[in-house]
Design an enzyme around this catalytic site. Structure first.
Site, PDB file in Angstrom:
ATOM      1  N   HIS A 105     -11.961   6.989  -1.981  1.00 25.37           N
ATOM      2  CA  HIS A 105     -11.966   7.075  -3.443  1.00 25.37           C
ATOM      3  C   HIS A 105     -13.123   7.987  -3.879  1.00 25.37           C
ATOM      4  O   HIS A 105     -14.272   7.551  -3.923  1.00 25.37           O
ATOM      5  CB  HIS A 105     -12.149   5.695  -4.078  1.00 25.37           C
ATOM      6  CG  HIS A 105     -11.004   4.760  -3.851  1.00 25.37           C
ATOM      7  ND1 HIS A 105      -9.805   4.887  -4.509  1.00 25.37           N
ATOM      8  CD2 HIS A 105     -10.896   3.661  -3.051  1.00 25.37           C
ATOM      9  CE1 HIS A 105      -8.991   3.914  -4.128  1.00 25.37           C
ATOM     10  NE2 HIS A 105      -9.621   3.159  -3.237  1.00 25.37           N
ATOM     11  N   HIS A 115      -5.300   8.599   1.536  1.00 21.75           N
ATOM     12  CA  HIS A 115      -5.085   7.502   2.481  1.00 21.75           C
ATOM     13  C   HIS A 115      -4.480   8.069   3.754  1.00 21.75           C
ATOM     14  O   HIS A 115      -3.689   9.016   3.713  1.00 21.75           O
ATOM     15  CB  HIS A 115      -4.136   6.468   1.868  1.00 21.75           C
ATOM     16  CG  HIS A 115      -3.432   5.623   2.896  1.00 21.75           C
ATOM     17  ND1 HIS A 115      -2.151   5.908   3.345  1.00 21.75           N
ATOM     18  CD2 HIS A 115      -3.836   4.528   3.581  1.00 21.75           C
ATOM     19  CE1 HIS A 115      -1.802   5.006   4.248  1.00 21.75           C
ATOM     20  NE2 HIS A 115      -2.792   4.168   4.416  1.00 21.75           N
ATOM     21  N   HIS A 154       1.200  19.524   1.773  1.00 17.13           N
ATOM     22  CA  HIS A 154       2.543  19.386   2.346  1.00 17.13           C
ATOM     23  C   HIS A 154       2.822  20.454   3.398  1.00 17.13           C
ATOM     24  O   HIS A 154       3.585  20.189   4.346  1.00 17.13           O
ATOM     25  CB  HIS A 154       3.589  19.405   1.228  1.00 17.13           C
ATOM     26  CG  HIS A 154       3.729  18.078   0.560  1.00 17.13           C
ATOM     27  ND1 HIS A 154       4.552  17.086   1.040  1.00 17.13           N
ATOM     28  CD2 HIS A 154       3.116  17.560  -0.539  1.00 17.13           C
ATOM     29  CE1 HIS A 154       4.467  16.020   0.261  1.00 17.13           C
ATOM     30  NE2 HIS A 154       3.601  16.280  -0.704  1.00 17.13           N
ATOM     31  N   HIS A 184       7.716  -1.733 -10.029  1.00 18.28           N
ATOM     32  CA  HIS A 184       7.538  -2.327 -11.357  1.00 18.28           C
ATOM     33  C   HIS A 184       7.019  -1.317 -12.381  1.00 18.28           C
ATOM     34  O   HIS A 184       7.083  -1.575 -13.581  1.00 18.28           O
ATOM     35  CB  HIS A 184       6.605  -3.539 -11.283  1.00 18.28           C
ATOM     36  CG  HIS A 184       5.198  -3.218 -10.880  1.00 18.28           C
ATOM     37  ND1 HIS A 184       4.838  -2.941  -9.583  1.00 18.28           N
ATOM     38  CD2 HIS A 184       4.049  -3.130 -11.604  1.00 18.28           C
ATOM     39  CE1 HIS A 184       3.545  -2.712  -9.523  1.00 18.28           C
ATOM     40  NE2 HIS A 184       3.027  -2.813 -10.733  1.00 18.28           N
TER      41      HIS A 184
END
Length: 314
Positions: A105, A115, A154, A184
């Protein structure tokens, strides 16, 4: 199928410890170039059930607000639901799992959170051959995205996948998009990268070479991202937005992340399991962003599954 020997597992362990050390050293260099003396503190630990690990954590640096690069090698006497849901034949078996997992972070909102993890799992169901697989990947979560960074990220992923098959990048990118998705919220966690699990369709040596390429690929890809963005100026409002978006990261890791669930269900070391959570995050109530703002564009454009190589090369 070739099954890993104890010597094979030891080679994987040595690679993982070396990878952890190299990643920490490279990130510390970014800190030191800013005048900071912050380092990754080493915390070795043992697990009563068997095995242990080496946690390395840097906090409150000039560049990295919180970073954890964690190695673990644990013994499991009775596999939990998170490991056997997809492999019911190994329910209750003894097993071992080893890997490196990291979340970084950064302090500056212009630098994405990142990550990565690479891991090996070996189960030994009684009276049966061992069951093994590799897993891992890396992904990028920007707050103020830079198209050139996303393209390079990428491209590195595609390049490292190429020697292993022409469809590997597309398949593992898609898996990443599917996995790092907040259902959600109906949004991606970030701009993706690679994700894979249950990797044993190749022989052991090829699978091992692939996770080595993924681990090195993360390191090769993330350092330029820091160099490009860590010295950019930012406003208090951008810092507030970073903390708000970090809240989404927390939501994902506590609700969906398979590694977090596995650690909790196996009685893992809580500090190491939850090291991926930032020291600071925020949950504002339904903030509204201007239609033409970079904050609005993040969710409307960047946090959608996209063919980044095709779109950004145009």
């Amino acid at each position: 199928m070739q099954h890993p020997t104890s010597a094979d597992i030891q080679r994987v362990r040595e690679f993982l410890l070396d990878l952890q050390s190299r990643i920490c050293s490279a990130l510390e260099q970014q800190e030191h170039q800013s005048g900071s003396q912050a380092v990754f503190e080493i915390d070795d630990w043992q697990r009563p059930e068997g095995g242990g690990g080496r946690s390395r954590v840097l906090q409150n640096g000039e560049i990295i607000e919180k970073g954890g690069v964690m190695f673990s090698h644990i013994q499991i006497s009775n596999l939990p639901a998170s490991a056997t849901e997809r492999h019911p034949q190994i329910a209750g078996a003894k097993a071992q799992a080893l890997g490196v997992s990291l979340v970084i972070h950064p302090k500056n909102p212009n630098v994405p959170t990142s990550h990565a993890n690479v891991r090996l799992f070996v189960a030994e169901p009684e009276g049966q051959d061992p069951v093994w697989w590799f897993g891992g990947g890396f992904d990028l979560t920007p707050f103020y995205p830079n198209d050139s960074d996303i393209l390079a990220w990428h491209q590195k992923a595609a390049d490292l996948c190429a020697p292993f098959g022409e469809q590997v990048y597309a398949e593992h990118k898609q898996w990443c998009d599917d996995y790092f998705y907040l259902k959600h919220r109906d949004e991606q966690r970030g701009v993706g990268g690679l994700f894979f699990d249950d990797l044993n369709q190749w022989d052991f040596e090829t699978c091992f070479r692939y996770i080595q390429a993924v681990g090195q690929g993360y390191l090769d890809a993330i350092i330029p991202v820091f160099k490009n963005n860590q010295d950019k100026a930012y406003s208090p409002a951008q810092r507030d937005f970073q903390l708000y978006r970090r809240g989404r990261y927390v939501e994902y890791n506590l609700v969906y992340d398979r590694g977090t669930l596995f650690g909790l269900q196996t009685g893992g070391r809580i500090e190491s399991i939850l090291v991926s959570l930032p020291n600071l995050a925020a949950w504002s109530y339904r903030p509204e962003w201007d239609e033409d703002s970079p904050e609005k564009r993040l969710t409307d454009y960047y946090l959608k599954p996209r063919n980044w190589l095709e779109e950004l090369k145009q």
